[in-house]
Design an enzyme around this catalytic site. Structure first.
Site, PDB file in Angstrom:
ATOM      1  N   HIS A 286       3.387  12.418   0.097  1.00  0.00           N
ATOM      2  CA  HIS A 286       4.058  13.829   0.342  1.00  0.00           C
ATOM      3  C   HIS A 286       3.177  14.834   0.163  1.00  0.00           C
ATOM      4  O   HIS A 286       2.392  14.801  -0.924  1.00  0.00           O
ATOM      5  CB  HIS A 286       5.368  13.887  -0.594  1.00  0.00           C
ATOM      6  CG  HIS A 286       6.200  15.350  -0.077  1.00  0.00           C
ATOM      7  ND1 HIS A 286       5.780  16.343  -0.635  1.00  0.00           N
ATOM      8  CD2 HIS A 286       7.496  15.168   0.451  1.00  0.00           C
ATOM      9  CE1 HIS A 286       6.830  17.306   0.030  1.00  0.00           C
ATOM     10  NE2 HIS A 286       7.810  16.468   0.513  1.00  0.00           N
TER      11      HIS A 286
ATOM     12  N   ASP B  73       6.873   7.991   3.669  1.00  0.00           N
ATOM     13  CA  ASP B  73       7.675   7.212   4.289  1.00  0.00           C
ATOM     14  C   ASP B  73       7.279   6.397   5.333  1.00  0.00           C
ATOM     15  O   ASP B  73       7.853   5.692   6.199  1.00  0.00           O
ATOM     16  CB  ASP B  73       8.998   7.676   4.764  1.00  0.00           C
ATOM     17  CG  ASP B  73       9.689   8.438   3.666  1.00  0.00           C
ATOM     18  OD1 ASP B  73       9.813   7.877   2.610  1.00  0.00           O
ATOM     19  OD2 ASP B  73      10.456   9.270   4.020  1.00  0.00           O
TER      20      ASP B  73
ATOM     21  N   LYS C 264       3.751   2.647   2.618  1.00  0.00           N
ATOM     22  CA  LYS C 264       2.492   2.266   1.645  1.00  0.00           C
ATOM     23  C   LYS C 264       2.973   1.468   0.596  1.00  0.00           C
ATOM     24  O   LYS C 264       2.429   0.296   0.239  1.00  0.00           O
ATOM     25  CB  LYS C 264       1.778   3.689   1.431  1.00  0.00           C
ATOM     26  CG  LYS C 264       1.146   4.384   2.214  1.00  0.00           C
ATOM     27  CD  LYS C 264       0.389   5.668   1.852  1.00  0.00           C
ATOM     28  CE  LYS C 264       1.556   6.558   1.345  1.00  0.00           C
ATOM     29  NZ  LYS C 264       2.312   7.153   2.356  1.00  0.00           N
ATOM     30  N   THR C 265       3.989   2.092  -0.206  1.00  0.00           N
ATOM     31  CA  THR C 265       4.515   1.262  -1.350  1.00  0.00           C
ATOM     32  C   THR C 265       5.083  -0.029  -1.059  1.00  0.00           C
ATOM     33  O   THR C 265       4.834  -1.168  -1.709  1.00  0.00           O
ATOM     34  CB  THR C 265       5.375   2.113  -2.251  1.00  0.00           C
ATOM     35  OG1 THR C 265       4.716   3.001  -2.477  1.00  0.00           O
ATOM     36  CG2 THR C 265       5.893   1.353  -3.437  1.00  0.00           C
TER      37      THR C 265
END
Length: 176
Positions: free
Chosen positions: A64, A13, A16-17
């Site tokens: 994660h 969270d 990055k994306t």
């Protein structure tokens, strides 16, 4: 001039994306499960054609801890890592874990991308940057450039693209 491949690294969270989407226009979270959970599970891939018509490939890795094996699978062949750190959180456990893995694999070319800068004030941002520098002392990231961004507002994205283009022009290659 050869193409380069850039990978992301960092805590879940931290953006990055969203950063890769802001850079390339490509959403690297492609599965229903990733969309439902709002987090990367698999490696994501994107590319960008620079103004000089050279291509940059991106490998977006999950942050994660349960998907660390997927993160490691995306590392071979990377020339540069964008270490993504959320400005409101600073360095977190998976940030450190990703740094340790990258160091063990001999990857030493980094840009630190401070994300979500529009979510904090200038004073807190400076404290976070100071903490990042303190925590990265005596690591290959000690002198890595920090580029401040906010992928939602677009702040800093052009600066990051210019830096990637400059590094591409310098034909950066990862040390193995």
């Amino acid at each position: 001039m050869a193409n380069i491949v850039i990978g992301t690294a960092g805590h879940i969270d931290h953006g990055k994306t969203t950063l890769i989407k802001a850079l390339t226009g490509i959403d690297t979270d492609t599965t229903k499960e990733e969309k439902k959970r709002g987090m990367s599970i698999n490696l994501g891939f994107a590319y960008l054609n620079l103004p000089n018509q050279q291509r940059v490939g991106f490998v977006d890795v999950p942050g994660h801890e349960k998907f660390i094996k997927n993160m490691v699978a995306g590392l071979p062949g990377l020339n540069l890592i964008l270490l993504v750190i959320d400005a409101s959180e600073g360095i977190m456990p998976q940030t450190k874990e990703h740094i340790d893995i990258l160091n063990l694999l001999g990857i030493h070319h980094f840009l630190i991308v401070l994300t979500k800068i529009d979510t904090i004030d200038a004073e807190l941002k400076e404290l976070v940057i100071e903490d990042i520098r303190d925590q990265l002392l005596h690591t290959p990231l000690e002198k890595a450039e920090i580029i401040e961004t906010d992928a939602i507002s677009g702040k800093g994205i052009k600066q990051l693209l210019k830096k990637i283009e400059a590094l591409h022009g310098a034909n950066i290659r990862a040390s193995k």
